[in-house]
Design an enzyme around this catalytic site. Structure first.
Site, short mmCIF file in Angstrom:
data_model
loop_
_atom_site.label_atom_id
_atom_site.label_comp_id
_atom_site.label_asym_id
_atom_site.label_seq_id
_atom_site.Cartn_x
_atom_site.Cartn_y
_atom_site.Cartn_z
N ALA A 126 59.38 77.44 109.39
CA ALA A 126 60.58 76.71 108.96
C ALA A 126 61.18 75.91 110.11
O ALA A 126 61.75 76.49 111.05
CB ALA A 126 61.60 77.69 108.39
N ILE A 159 60.44 74.39 102.63
CA ILE A 159 59.55 75.29 103.36
C ILE A 159 58.44 75.83 102.44
O ILE A 159 58.69 76.57 101.49
CB ILE A 159 60.35 76.45 104.00
N THR A 160 57.21 75.43 102.77
CA THR A 160 56.05 75.86 101.99
C THR A 160 55.85 77.37 102.14
O THR A 160 55.93 77.89 103.26
CB THR A 160 54.79 75.11 102.48
N GLN A 337 43.40 53.71 88.07
CA GLN A 337 43.40 52.41 87.38
C GLN A 337 42.09 52.19 86.62
O GLN A 337 42.08 51.68 85.50
CB GLN A 337 43.63 51.29 88.41
N GLY A 341 44.31 54.30 80.43
CA GLY A 341 45.27 55.28 79.91
C GLY A 341 44.80 56.71 80.12
O GLY A 341 45.61 57.61 80.39
N GLU A 364 54.20 67.00 108.08
CA GLU A 364 53.45 66.93 109.35
C GLU A 364 53.68 65.59 110.03
O GLU A 364 52.83 65.10 110.77
CB GLU A 364 51.93 67.14 109.14
N SER A 367 54.15 58.78 107.73
CA SER A 367 53.28 57.70 108.22
C SER A 367 54.01 56.86 109.27
O SER A 367 53.42 56.45 110.28
CB SER A 367 52.83 56.80 107.06
C1 LIG Z 1 55.47 69.22 100.14
C2 LIG Z 1 56.20 69.40 101.44
C3 LIG Z 1 55.98 70.53 102.21
C4 LIG Z 1 56.70 70.73 103.40
N1 LIG Z 1 56.53 71.89 104.09
C5 LIG Z 1 57.30 72.11 105.18
C6 LIG Z 1 57.22 73.37 105.86
O1 LIG Z 1 56.46 74.27 105.49
N2 LIG Z 1 58.02 73.56 106.95
C7 LIG Z 1 58.89 72.60 107.40
O2 LIG Z 1 59.58 72.85 108.37
N3 LIG Z 1 58.99 71.41 106.76
C8 LIG Z 1 58.22 71.14 105.67
N4 LIG Z 1 58.31 69.95 105.01
C9 LIG Z 1 59.25 68.94 105.50
C10 LIG Z 1 58.57 67.73 106.13
O3 LIG Z 1 58.05 68.07 107.38
C11 LIG Z 1 59.60 66.61 106.19
O4 LIG Z 1 59.84 66.21 104.84
C12 LIG Z 1 59.14 65.42 107.01
O5 LIG Z 1 59.08 65.77 108.38
C13 LIG Z 1 60.08 64.22 106.87
O6 LIG Z 1 61.40 64.57 107.04
P1 LIG Z 1 62.49 64.16 105.92
O7 LIG Z 1 61.95 64.54 104.61
O8 LIG Z 1 63.81 64.68 106.32
O9 LIG Z 1 62.52 62.57 105.95
P2 LIG Z 1 63.41 61.65 106.93
O10 LIG Z 1 63.21 62.07 108.34
O11 LIG Z 1 64.78 61.56 106.40
O12 LIG Z 1 62.70 60.25 106.73
C14 LIG Z 1 62.96 59.41 105.59
C15 LIG Z 1 62.23 58.09 105.81
O13 LIG Z 1 62.71 57.47 107.02
C16 LIG Z 1 61.62 57.21 107.88
N5 LIG Z 1 62.06 57.39 109.27
C17 LIG Z 1 62.72 58.43 109.83
N6 LIG Z 1 62.94 58.21 111.13
C18 LIG Z 1 62.38 57.00 111.41
C19 LIG Z 1 62.25 56.22 112.60
N7 LIG Z 1 62.73 56.63 113.77
N8 LIG Z 1 61.61 55.04 112.51
C20 LIG Z 1 61.09 54.61 111.33
N9 LIG Z 1 61.19 55.30 110.18
C21 LIG Z 1 61.82 56.48 110.23
C22 LIG Z 1 60.55 58.23 107.49
O14 LIG Z 1 59.26 57.80 107.89
C23 LIG Z 1 60.73 58.26 105.99
O15 LIG Z 1 60.05 57.19 105.41
C24 LIG Z 1 57.60 69.73 103.83
C25 LIG Z 1 57.80 68.59 103.07
C26 LIG Z 1 57.12 68.41 101.89
C27 LIG Z 1 57.37 67.17 101.08
#
Ligand SMILES: Cc1cc2nc3c(=O)[nH]c(=O)nc-3n(C[C@H](O)[C@H](O)[C@H](O)COP(=O)(O)OP(=O)(O)OC[C@H]3O[C@@H](n4cnc5c(N)ncnc54)[C@H](O)[C@@H]3O)c2cc1C
Length: 385
Positions: A126, A159-160, A337, A341, A364, A367
């Site tokens: 976490a 948190i997965t 695609q 359908g 992780e 992008s």
């Molecule tokens: C299915 C799933 C499983 C997950 N499992 C875990 C887990 O087990 N443990 C854990 O700790 N977390 C987990 N996460 C969380 C995951 O690591 C975060 O969602 C991820 O790091 C992005 O953070 P955020 O969602 O707060 O997005 P944000 O940080 O709010 O980002 C939102 C958007 O803004 C962009 N952005 C942010 N900062 C910048 C920048 N400086 N420059 C350009 N663009 C930027 C991002 O690329 C994104 O497009 C999980 C998420 C998902 C969806």
């Protein structure tokens, strides 16, 4: 970073054939019912452990298998090919033991790592919070030392495996004045340190559980601090590059599965008196997808080979994560695609793959963050701070 000895091409092919055979026979039939109920069939984990999932990256001296990163890449590709939720679950279940083996003392290994390696426990890690996603260093969860324990207060998001109510690693600040250098990592056992888990429904990998974890004055023994105070992000970063490679190869597997379905479909379905496969624009959808997948696969394997050669793989794993996520999303879109359908109907399974592969560009490191990581390495300038 090196895990075990690198297997020969023959051994890797044997591993792929064995794990694919097992997943096709025993796991594929479980996908539909578990997707419908948003549950994961945890009973399959002991059998998967035999292939190198869970303990693969842990040294045999610590009770693991010591496989190579390339073998792990094959395992993640095959997991993704079978089921996105499987890839996500086994990723966490493999990464946490890898981190613990590298960072825990003998007592902690005995109390926590052993339970993961004998598959009697499930794990989570976490880091993310509502105000600390891409910017993990901004986390607000606090851990305050009180005698022989720490009191943890804060909330973690997405948190997965969080609902497993078992064991995990939580990152919390022990010294907010030091910012990201004041973050520490703690082992948590729900039996001795109860926390609350609230499940969050999500679009991708629906059979995984994804939770908000609430730490409300949760007492954790001081003996559960991993390493020293302030080393939390370093602990978590131990597995970040491997996690990115795993995510990349999982996306490749999902896209391969979608392309196989689409290829069969366009050969069989006829419109305008001939198979769809005979239309140039349909061929383009299939060929573009196949080319993207092939390139993605090679970049993912290159990242694994870099780790096997003892490199940190910072650029290679970020490039693989970035490219595989984007290319495989595009490939699955093409596959859907090409099916028209039918591609949107649950029966064909591509709609699930379309949802599942979408995950690849977010956890992780998104992008966008991969671009900034690579930019920093190539240009020597951080766009973040
Ligand atoms: C299915 C799933 C499983 C997950 N499992 C875990 C887990 O087990 N443990 C854990 O700790 N977390 C987990 N996460 C969380 C995951 O690591 C975060 O969602 C991820 O790091 C992005 O953070 P955020 O969602 O707060 O997005 P944000 O940080 O709010 O980002 C939102 C958007 O803004 C962009 N952005 C942010 N900062 C910048 C920048 N400086 N420059 C350009 N663009 C930027 C991002 O690329 C994104 O497009 C999980 C998420 C998902 C969806």
């Amino acid at each position: 970073m090196s895990a075990g000895e690198i297997e020969s091409e023959f051994e890797l092919n044997e591993l792929r054939a064995a794990v694919r055979g097992y997943l096709d026979r025993h796991v594929a039939p479980l996908v539909e019912p578990h997707e419908a109920t948003h549950t994961f069939p945890w009973e399959i984990l002991p059998a998967l452990r035999e292939f190198g999932y869970v303990g693969g990256l842990v040294d045999p001296a610590d009770g693991g298998d010591g496989i190579s990163f390339t073998a792990l890449a094959v395992l993640m590709e095959e997991a993704g090919r079978c089921w996105g939720s499987l890839r996500t679950t086994v990723n966490v279940m493999t990464i946490v033991p890898y981190v613990l083996a590298q960072t825990c003392n003998e007592d902690q290994k005995e109390r926590f790592l052993r339970r993961l390696l004998d598959v009697s426990s499930r794990a989570w890690i976490a880091i993310t919070e509502s105000e600390a996603g891409s910017d993990a260093g901004a986390m607000r969860t606090r851990a305050v030392r009180e005698g022989d324990s720490y009191r943890i207060n804060g909330r973690k998001l997405y948190i997965t495996n969080g609902a497993s109510n078992d064991i995990g690693v939580v990152l919390a600040s022990t010294d907010p004045a030091r910012g990201s250098k004041g973050i520490s990592a703690f082992l948590v056992d729900a039996a001795e340190s109860p926390y609350e888990a609230i499940e969050m429904r999500h679009m991708s990998v629906r059979a995984t559980n994804n939770c908000e974890l609430i730490f409300d004055d949760v007492e954790v023994p001081a003996a559960n601090l991993i390493g020293a105070e302030g080393e939390g992000l370093r602990v978590a970063m131990r597995a970040i590059n491997v996690g990115r490679m795993n995510m990349a190869m999982g996306a490749v597997g999902i896209a391969e599965a979608a392309l196989a379905i689409a290829t069969d479909h366009v050969k069989e379905r006829r419109q305008f008196g001939r198979p769809l496969a005979g239309f140039q624009l349909v061929q383009r959808l299939i060929v573009e997808a196949a080319t993207q997948i092939e390139a993605a696969r090679r970049l993912g394997l290159h990242a694994a080979a870099t780790l096997d050669a003892g490199g940190q793989g910072r650029v290679e794993c970020s490039m693989a994560k970035l490219f595989c996520a984007e290319a495989c999303n595009s490939a699955v879109t093409n596959a859907l695609q090409a099916c028209g359908g039918a591609g949107l109907m649950e029966e064909m399974q591509i709609e699930r793959m379309y949802r599942d592969v979408r995950e690849a560009s977010i956890p992780e490191g998104t992008s966008e963050l991969q671009i900034l990581n690579i930019g920093k390495e190539l240009l020597g300038v951080s766009a973040l701070r």
